[in-house]
Design a protein around this motif. Structure first.
Motif, mmCIF file in Angstrom:
data_model
loop_
_atom_site.group_PDB
_atom_site.id
_atom_site.type_symbol
_atom_site.label_atom_id
_atom_site.label_comp_id
_atom_site.label_asym_id
_atom_site.label_seq_id
_atom_site.Cartn_x
_atom_site.Cartn_y
_atom_site.Cartn_z
ATOM 1 N N ALA A 8 37.173 97.978 24.607
ATOM 2 C CA ALA A 8 36.319 96.895 24.129
ATOM 3 C C ALA A 8 35.148 96.668 25.077
ATOM 4 O O ALA A 8 34.001 96.500 24.650
ATOM 5 C CB ALA A 8 37.134 95.618 23.970
ATOM 6 N N MET A 42 32.676 99.283 24.600
ATOM 7 C CA MET A 42 31.881 99.034 23.394
ATOM 8 C C MET A 42 30.800 97.998 23.657
ATOM 9 O O MET A 42 29.674 98.115 23.170
ATOM 10 C CB MET A 42 32.789 98.554 22.267
ATOM 11 N N VAL A 43 31.151 96.976 24.450
ATOM 12 C CA VAL A 43 30.157 95.954 24.764
ATOM 13 C C VAL A 43 28.980 96.583 25.507
ATOM 14 O O VAL A 43 27.818 96.341 25.183
ATOM 15 C CB VAL A 43 30.780 94.823 25.603
ATOM 16 N N PHE A 44 29.307 97.427 26.482
ATOM 17 C CA PHE A 44 28.223 98.084 27.222
ATOM 18 C C PHE A 44 27.406 98.983 26.292
ATOM 19 O O PHE A 44 26.186 99.038 26.385
ATOM 20 C CB PHE A 44 28.778 98.890 28.392
ATOM 21 N N PHE A 91 26.989 98.646 23.022
ATOM 22 C CA PHE A 91 26.134 97.816 22.164
ATOM 23 C C PHE A 91 24.970 97.246 22.973
ATOM 24 O O PHE A 91 23.833 97.217 22.504
ATOM 25 C CB PHE A 91 26.940 96.675 21.538
ATOM 26 N N GLY A 92 25.282 96.785 24.182
ATOM 27 C CA GLY A 92 24.220 96.237 25.038
ATOM 28 C C GLY A 92 23.128 97.263 25.260
ATOM 29 O O GLY A 92 21.939 96.946 25.224
ATOM 30 N N HIS A 93 23.549 98.511 25.453
ATOM 31 C CA HIS A 93 22.570 99.573 25.690
ATOM 32 C C HIS A 93 21.778 99.879 24.421
ATOM 33 O O HIS A 93 20.550 99.968 24.455
ATOM 34 C CB HIS A 93 23.309 100.819 26.171
ATOM 35 N N LEU A 115 21.227 97.970 21.934
ATOM 36 C CA LEU A 115 20.354 96.862 21.562
ATOM 37 C C LEU A 115 19.059 96.896 22.350
ATOM 38 O O LEU A 115 18.026 96.414 21.903
ATOM 39 C CB LEU A 115 21.064 95.531 21.803
ATOM 40 N N ARG A 116 19.131 97.447 23.564
ATOM 41 C CA ARG A 116 17.911 97.510 24.367
ATOM 42 C C ARG A 116 17.030 98.680 23.993
ATOM 43 O O ARG A 116 15.837 98.659 24.236
ATOM 44 C CB ARG A 116 18.284 97.717 25.834
ATOM 45 N N PRO A 163 13.023 98.655 17.469
ATOM 46 C CA PRO A 163 14.430 98.562 17.852
ATOM 47 C C PRO A 163 15.246 99.695 17.254
ATOM 48 O O PRO A 163 15.009 100.130 16.135
ATOM 49 C CB PRO A 163 14.883 97.222 17.273
ATOM 50 N N LEU A 197 20.605 97.236 11.195
ATOM 51 C CA LEU A 197 21.692 96.322 11.541
ATOM 52 C C LEU A 197 21.166 95.167 12.359
ATOM 53 O O LEU A 197 21.454 94.000 12.105
ATOM 54 C CB LEU A 197 22.754 97.082 12.332
ATOM 55 N N PHE A 198 20.401 95.488 13.360
ATOM 56 C CA PHE A 198 19.817 94.432 14.182
ATOM 57 C C PHE A 198 18.452 94.864 14.664
ATOM 58 O O PHE A 198 18.386 95.868 15.352
ATOM 59 C CB PHE A 198 20.710 94.133 15.393
ATOM 60 N N PRO A 199 17.366 94.213 14.397
ATOM 61 C CA PRO A 199 17.183 93.110 13.465
ATOM 62 C C PRO A 199 17.632 93.484 12.049
ATOM 63 O O PRO A 199 17.403 94.613 11.629
ATOM 64 C CB PRO A 199 15.682 92.887 13.469
ATOM 65 N N PHE A 200 18.214 92.547 11.370
ATOM 66 C CA PHE A 200 18.827 92.790 10.082
ATOM 67 C C PHE A 200 17.755 92.963 9.003
ATOM 68 O O PHE A 200 16.904 92.118 8.827
ATOM 69 C CB PHE A 200 19.722 91.601 9.756
#
Lengths: 509, 368
Positions: A438, A441-443, A445-447, A449-450, A457, A462-465
């Motif tokens: 988990a 996965m956070v790392f 996603f964090g990566h 997202l940047r 992006p 997915l993000f921005p949706f």
């Protein structure tokens, strides 16, 4: 005002620089330098060398053209020739320049031009393009690296002019604009940006232009070299642009409003801004009916998830959470692991590295030997390790499946990223079990997202949706619905085409 | 427009949904049932709804306050109303509150992990990795924090489907008799559940980072409604699945009822719950840490990098100093109390004060 001053300063600097190079490169020195090479030819087709002098690098020009076209026409018309402009009129070539400057002469010679001068004392040259750019380069590319069963099997080759020709064949409108720049202080590689004028977002084009301009390299070995330098973030394992050798893929990107970068000498075209989803698209998704295409695409996404998480989960469960295994599954697992002397993490890393070795060795060896190696490695070593109780049968299945799953990714760079990605997950799973996965996965996603690709992006839609972009991301919807371009590319025109179809259903009765 | 930071830093108003809902759900969801049944018993769901609806009022007040502040956040409002010096003191209080929230969320989650999954891994090690993950996310800035809020809502939402497995075991008679408690009981139960909704308070700090923020109210209310709805479902599920006597003695009812879920390849489904819960606790942790960092940065003009590391270090020190389960509960109670005071006393007071201040100030201006 400030900007103006700055521009003027820049202008003057440029001017001065040019002057300096002019001074340092008189034509005499240029030719002296060139004569050191044995492939440089300078001669006169006539007995009296005063009249006309031709110089070129034999290795760069098409000797056939010289002998069949250039020399005969000059010899025929020499009587009427008084200046260089006369030659222009009868010579059967279109790419002609009058050159005066020493360094220009040098550059043109290197590009495969022949220099014609009327008198050795004259400082004016007529540069005639007789380059032979197809020499030593394959004539066609069967796209074996990105093979599809359905669809055209024409790929880009190492010659950029041919590549542009191939692009223009598919996009037959003048809106397809190609801008060329030269990159590389030694290789002087031609690099081109291709985009659709009036569709591609000008801001994105400007970003690419600016970044290409800022590149300083000696030799451009491949387009992927440029890919990495253009990238927004170089500390990532994920590719930020799609590189493809398939024409349909490149054209699809262009039509969507993306920008393509081509470089001479590379059969790969990079297109961007790309998103994570783009890397799992193959042209075949569009050549099959949409339901079949979508099915294969969903399978590809699942296989990515499987490929990343299968072995880390094995490690986590066997190290920390054996309670999770149901009773019925416990029997076979215990049987197969009973004689294995290592902890799960060592077992997994050993097996994963074996697969990586096989793959790497297979890639380095000649094709025919590679196949044998695959059989030796896959079957013999696999069977032997299990019999020697170095790993369990179940792990062997998991590792082989996850390796297989990682090959379903259509983009080679992305598939490599996914292969690398599972190793950190195995380590965190070995340290902290499920929590480790988990946290990993956070790392991740964090990566992600940047990450950005030309400022867009990476995780769109997915993000921005972006709701509408889902029509062509996880699944490939019917062509009736994929009529709009992706919004995240901010294209100037959203609509691609308007489907017209009369359905014979209750609505039209 | 000056209520907004640079456009490239903002997120679209739609994400308020994920920001609020993500920060409201947290570790509390695993164990809130035994708190709320203390007074209202089988009617506890009424309290859940009551608090949920009362928060719509709080959201309305928060928007009222923010619309009238100069820069769209609570620091500027503090300085506007109380001057630089006293405003800064209030900001420091807010900072302590943010630190406490992050600490309590991380510490409670680590406690859960310790009890359920990793009895042999030290508390300091577990809290360190969770905190490092949080810090890494916050380093990416507000957009990345919002992204994590998005994932922190989407991924755990998949768990909602697993509630389906509980229905065959539901005892609907547990809910009877309906509504036989006094207002006092409902009120007392409500007090115990306020902490589940505290996430709304962060709006006071990240408001300038929302694009077109003045008109984003809709999403805040939708999000609040959705949270209430989820809590309502969870409460009812727990009530029909456990008897009141059982609920009183179970520390983590949500995890306990997840044990009933059985898949052919997973024997104990609560492990899936526990590890997915990391994504549930990350939004409140990240947003609180980000808010703390921003407060520190704005109040004492520290570089963001340093204020983030300082905040993280303080949180880490707080987290590892709470050793036993009872101490953790004390910490949670303090945070819950602080949050309730902040949202249900301080915000209304500020709201009234702003109104009075505006009237006085306007009159003064007319006199001049």
């Amino acid at each position: 005002m400030k900007l103006k001053v700055k521009n003027m300063v820049l202008f003057f600097n440029k001017h001065n620089k040019k002057k300096l190079t002019n001074k340092s490169k008189p034509i005499k020195i240029v030719f002296e330098q060139a004569k050191k090479s044995s492939d440089f030819h300078q001669y006169s087709p006539f007995d009296d060398s005063d009249r006309l002098l031709i110089s070129y690098y034999k290795s760069m020009v098409d000797v056939e053209k010289v002998n069949r076209l250039l020399l005969p026409s000059i010899q025929k018309h020499i009587g009427k020739t008084t200046n260089l402009d006369d030659i222009k009129n009868y010579i059967p070539f279109d790419d002609l320049h009058i050159v005066k400057d020493g360094s220009d002469v040098q550059n043109k010679l290197m590009q495969g031009y022949a220099m014609i001068q009327l008198n050795e004392l004259y400082t004016q040259f007529l540069a005639v393009n007789i380059e032979n750019n197809g020499l030593g380069i394959r004539k066609n590319n069967d796209t074996e690296n990105e093979f599809t069963v359905v669809g055209p099997k024409v790929g880009f080759i190492e010659n950029m002019d041919v590549n542009i020709h191939l692009l223009r064949n598919k996009i037959s409108i003048s809106d397809l604009v190609i801008e060329e720049v030269i990159i590389g202080s030694m290789s002087k590689t031609k690099v081109a940006i291709a985009y659709l004028d009036g569709i591609t977002n000008p801001q994105n084009i400007q970003t690419v232009r600016q970044r290409l301009k800022d590149i300083d390299l000696d030799v451009v070995f491949d387009n992927s070299h440029i890919d990495q330098i253009l990238s927004d973030n170089s500390n990532t394992i994920f590719p930020t642009f799609i590189s493809t050798e398939r024409i349909d893929k490149a054209v699809f990107s262009l039509v969507q409003g993306q920008i393509a970068v081509l470089s001479n000498g590379s059969p790969y075209v990079i297109t961007g801004p790309a998103t994570l989803m783009n890397f799992f698209i193959t042209p075949e998704d569009y050549y099959f009916p949409w339901i079949v295409g979508s099915f294969f695409r969903v399978i590809r996404y699942f296989s990515v998830i499987f490929s990343i998480f299968a072995t880390p989960l094995y490690v986590a469960i066997l190290t920390f959470h054996y309670e999770v295994i149901p009773e019925v599954l416990l029997g076979p697992l215990i049987n197969s692991r009973a004689n294995v002397p290592f902890p799960p993490v060592l077992e997994v890393i050993f097996m994963e590295l074996t697969i990586e070795l096989l793959r790497e060795a297979g890639a380095r060896l000649p094709t025919k030997v590679g196949q044998t190696l695959g059989i030796v490695g896959g079957i013999v070593i696999g069977q032997a390790t299990v019999e020697a109780a170095l790993t369990s049968n179940i792990l062997l299945i998991i590792v082989a499946l996850s390796a297989l799953a990682s090959f379903t990714t259509p983009n080679y760079t992305m598939s490599n990223a996914i292969r690398v990605l599972r190793f950190p997950f195995i380590v965190t799973a070995a340290l902290w079990g499920g929590l480790g996965i988990a946290i990993g996965m956070v790392f991740l996603f964090g990566h992600l997202l940047r990450l950005k690709s030309f400022g867009t992006p990476y995780l769109v839609p997915l993000f921005p949706f972006r709701r509408k972009n889902f029509r062509d991301s996880f699944i490939r919807s019917s062509f009736d619905y994929t009529t709009a371009r992706s919004k995240f590319l901010r294209p100037l025109k959203m609509r691609r085409y308007t489907p017209k179809r009369d359905r014979e259903d209750i609505n039209n009765e | 427009m000056d209520k907004q930071v640079k456009e490239s830093l903002t997120v679209s108003p739609f994400f308020i949904f994920f920001l609020i809902h993500g920060t409201q759900t947290g570790v509390g969801m695993l164990s809130f049932q035994n708190e709320i049944i203390k007074n209202a018993e089988q009617d506890a769901w009424v309290s859940v709804l009551l608090v949920g609806f009362s928060f719509h009022l709080i959201i309305w007040m928060i928007y009222f306050l923010l619309k009238r502040s100069t820069k769209g956040d609570i620091f500027s409002l503090h300085q506007q109303l109380f001057g630089n010096w006293f405003g800064s003191i209030l900001n420091i209080f807010l900072y302590v509150y943010m630190i406490l929230i992050t600490s309590s969320v991380i510490r409670s989650y680590v406690e859960t992990l310790h009890v359920w999954a990793f009895p042999y891994i030290e508390i300091w090690e577990l809290s360190l990795i969770v905190l490092l993950a949080t810090t890494y996310i916050v380093f990416g800035g507000f957009r990345v924090v919002t992204g994590i809020c998005f994932w922190g809502v989407v991924i755990p939402s998949l768990l909602l489907f697993t509630l389906y497995y509980l229905f065959p075991y539901a005892q609907w008679d547990n809910l009877k008799p309906y509504l036989n408690h006094s207002w006092n009981d409902y009120f007392n139960s409500s007090k115990n559940i306020i902490y589940m909704y505290l996430g709304v308070g962060f709006l006071l700090i990240y408001f300038p980072f929302i694009k077109d923020n003045v008109n984003s109210k809709k999403w805040a209310h939708i999000s609040q409604f959705y949270t209430t709805f989820i809590y309502f479902i969870l409460t009812v599920t727990s009530l029909v699945f456990f008897s009141l006597g059982q609920l009183e003695h179970i520390t983590w009812p949500t995890l306990n009822f997840s044990k009933i879920i059985y898949l052919p390849f997973i024997e104990r489904f609560e492990f899936v719950y526990i590890f997915t819960w990391l994504f549930v606790i990350l939004p409140p942790c990240c947003v609180a840490l980000w808010s703390g960092t921003r407060i520190l940065r704005k109040t004492i003009n520290l570089k963001a990098k340093y204020s983030l590391w300082i905040s993280s270090s303080i949180i880490y020190l707080v987290v590892i100093n709470f050793k036993s389960q009872i101490e953790v509960e004390t910490l949670n109670r303090v945070v819950s109390l602080a949050g309730s005071i902040f949202l249900f006393c301080y915000i209304p007071v500020l709201f009234i004060w702003l109104n009075i201040y505006n009237i006085l100030f306007k009159r003064k201006r007319y006199k001049h």
